[in-house]
Design a protein around this motif. Structure first.
Motif, mmCIF file in Angstrom:
data_model
loop_
_atom_site.group_PDB
_atom_site.id
_atom_site.type_symbol
_atom_site.label_atom_id
_atom_site.label_comp_id
_atom_site.label_asym_id
_atom_site.label_seq_id
_atom_site.Cartn_x
_atom_site.Cartn_y
_atom_site.Cartn_z
ATOM 1 N N VAL A 189 0.864 -1.187 0.000
ATOM 2 C CA VAL A 189 0.000 0.000 0.000
ATOM 3 C C VAL A 189 0.896 1.231 0.000
ATOM 4 O O VAL A 189 1.677 1.447 0.935
ATOM 5 C CB VAL A 189 -0.942 0.019 1.211
ATOM 6 C CG1 VAL A 189 -1.843 1.251 1.155
ATOM 7 C CG2 VAL A 189 -1.777 -1.256 1.259
ATOM 8 N N VAL A 190 0.787 2.037 -1.055
ATOM 9 C CA VAL A 190 1.619 3.221 -1.204
ATOM 10 C C VAL A 190 0.746 4.467 -1.061
ATOM 11 O O VAL A 190 -0.298 4.572 -1.706
ATOM 12 C CB VAL A 190 2.321 3.239 -2.577
ATOM 13 C CG1 VAL A 190 3.211 4.470 -2.710
ATOM 14 C CG2 VAL A 190 3.130 1.963 -2.783
ATOM 15 N N SER A 191 1.169 5.372 -0.216
ATOM 16 C CA SER A 191 0.456 6.642 -0.069
ATOM 17 C C SER A 191 1.435 7.787 -0.229
ATOM 18 O O SER A 191 2.631 7.664 0.082
ATOM 19 C CB SER A 191 -0.229 6.721 1.299
ATOM 20 O OG SER A 191 0.712 6.577 2.352
ATOM 21 N N GLY A 192 0.932 8.908 -0.730
ATOM 22 C CA GLY A 192 1.781 10.067 -0.940
ATOM 23 C C GLY A 192 0.979 11.225 -1.481
ATOM 24 O O GLY A 192 -0.256 11.198 -1.498
ATOM 25 N N ILE A 193 1.681 12.255 -1.931
ATOM 26 C CA ILE A 193 1.012 13.443 -2.459
ATOM 27 C C ILE A 193 1.587 13.807 -3.820
ATOM 28 O O ILE A 193 2.767 13.596 -4.104
ATOM 29 C CB ILE A 193 1.131 14.636 -1.497
ATOM 30 C CG1 ILE A 193 2.594 14.964 -1.188
ATOM 31 C CG2 ILE A 193 0.367 14.355 -0.198
ATOM 32 C CD1 ILE A 193 2.771 16.170 -0.280
ATOM 33 N N LEU A 194 0.723 14.343 -4.664
ATOM 34 C CA LEU A 194 1.107 14.819 -5.987
ATOM 35 C C LEU A 194 1.362 16.314 -5.895
ATOM 36 O O LEU A 194 0.544 17.063 -5.364
ATOM 37 C CB LEU A 194 -0.004 14.529 -7.003
ATOM 38 C CG LEU A 194 -0.312 13.048 -7.242
ATOM 39 C CD1 LEU A 194 -1.592 12.900 -8.050
ATOM 40 C CD2 LEU A 194 0.839 12.354 -7.950
ATOM 41 N N LEU A 195 2.504 16.742 -6.445
ATOM 42 C CA LEU A 195 2.903 18.140 -6.343
ATOM 43 C C LEU A 195 3.109 18.732 -7.721
ATOM 44 O O LEU A 195 3.567 18.058 -8.652
ATOM 45 C CB LEU A 195 4.200 18.269 -5.544
ATOM 46 C CG LEU A 195 4.158 17.794 -4.084
ATOM 47 C CD1 LEU A 195 5.555 17.842 -3.473
ATOM 48 C CD2 LEU A 195 3.192 18.642 -3.274
ATOM 49 N N GLY A 196 2.780 20.015 -7.839
ATOM 50 C CA GLY A 196 2.992 20.715 -9.090
ATOM 51 C C GLY A 196 2.907 22.210 -8.881
ATOM 52 O O GLY A 196 2.550 22.690 -7.803
ATOM 53 N N ALA A 197 3.234 22.969 -9.932
ATOM 54 C CA ALA A 197 3.201 24.425 -9.849
ATOM 55 C C ALA A 197 1.813 24.978 -10.118
ATOM 56 O O ALA A 197 1.513 26.106 -9.724
ATOM 57 C CB ALA A 197 4.207 25.019 -10.837
ATOM 58 N N THR A 198 0.970 24.213 -10.805
ATOM 59 C CA THR A 198 -0.404 24.646 -11.082
ATOM 60 C C THR A 198 -1.350 23.489 -10.821
ATOM 61 O O THR A 198 -0.937 22.328 -10.786
ATOM 62 C CB THR A 198 -0.571 25.109 -12.542
ATOM 63 O OG1 THR A 198 -0.484 23.961 -13.408
ATOM 64 C CG2 THR A 198 0.497 26.118 -12.945
#
Length: 257
Positions: free
Chosen positions: A117-126
């Protein structure tokens, strides 16, 4: 295992060295910087013998998600892993049934599939970039499909680099799970940030999207890279290379060590 690298079917899904570089050059809505990310500091582009990480659209070292036909892809920073659950569990179970005269009867030991089970966050400039990243993540995790597909290989690292040369480090510390498939997700578990997606102004900021997905390894052992047989010598024909599991498997298999 460390959370800094995850390749699914050869596609780089997690690389914290790349992520931290893009956090500096592309930017994110996080108030903390790349130095505050809990990751392996010794990991760099040199570990993988890549060109320096600059921006996702750098032609010398483009991000795996970059698409020149989709401008938003250049503003996606990547997936920041928070947890990998199920990696360290020993995948052998046995049942116990009550005995007629009291006590219990032990059933045979059975190797179980490994659930990661993998959890995390998606990051970007917009926020448009983050939405693109969510779509790309789902596509990247699909791997092979169809009735003839027996799953993909998933690669990770079991520790941070030391003083070894990159080639030697990867050969000794890269681990591969075989016959792996996405069995759930990616599922959005939370969305927060100071973006303006609701107003349709995607260029003004980005949301932080928390996601979770589940990978199942039908073959639960972590395997090292193929190693030459110790019986080979320059003066004799080399036998086929063999690989070995980094976890001890039942004695009846030939892959244990």
């Amino acid at each position: 295992m460390i959370n800094d690298l995850l390749l699914v079917g050869g596609i780089e899904v997690v690389n914290t060295a790349r992520l931290r570089a893009y956090m500096e050059t592309v930017g994110t809505p996080l108030t903390s910087g790349a130095d505050d990310v809990c990751a392996c500091d010794a990991l760099s582009h040199e570990t993988f013998e890549h060109a320096p990480y600059t921006t996702p659209d750098d032609p010398d070292s483009p991000a795996p998600w970059y698409d020149p036909d989709v401008p938003e892809s250049a503003d996606f920073v990547g997936f920041l892993p928070l947890a990998f659950e199920g990696i360290d569990d020993y995948p052998v179970r046995r049942t116990v049934t009550g005995a007629v005269l009291g006590g219990g009867a032990l059933g045979p030991a059975r190797v179980q599939a490994r659930t990661i089970v993998v959890s995390g966050i998606l990051l970007g400039a917009t926020c448009c970039a983050v939405e693109y990243g969510l779509h790309w993540l789902g596509e990247a995790l699909q791997g092979c499909t169809g009735s003839a597909c027996g799953g993909d290989c998933v690669q990770m690292l079991n520790c941070c680099p030391g003083d070894e040369e990159p080639t030697e480090f990867l050969a000794r510390h890269r681990r591969t799970y075989r016959r792996v498939a996405l069995t759930q997700g990616p599922t959005v578990t939370a969305r927060a940030g100071d973006g303006s997606c609701a107003a349709g102004q995607c260029s003004s900021g980005a949301d932080i999207v928390s996601v979770e997905f589940v990978l199942t390894a039908a073959t639960p052992w972590a395997w090292t890279d193929e190693q030459p047989s110790p019986s080979s010598s320059p003066d004799s024909p080399s036998p086929p290379a063999s690989s070995r599991s980094s976890a001890r498997s039942p004695p009846r298999t030939s892959s244990s060590w």
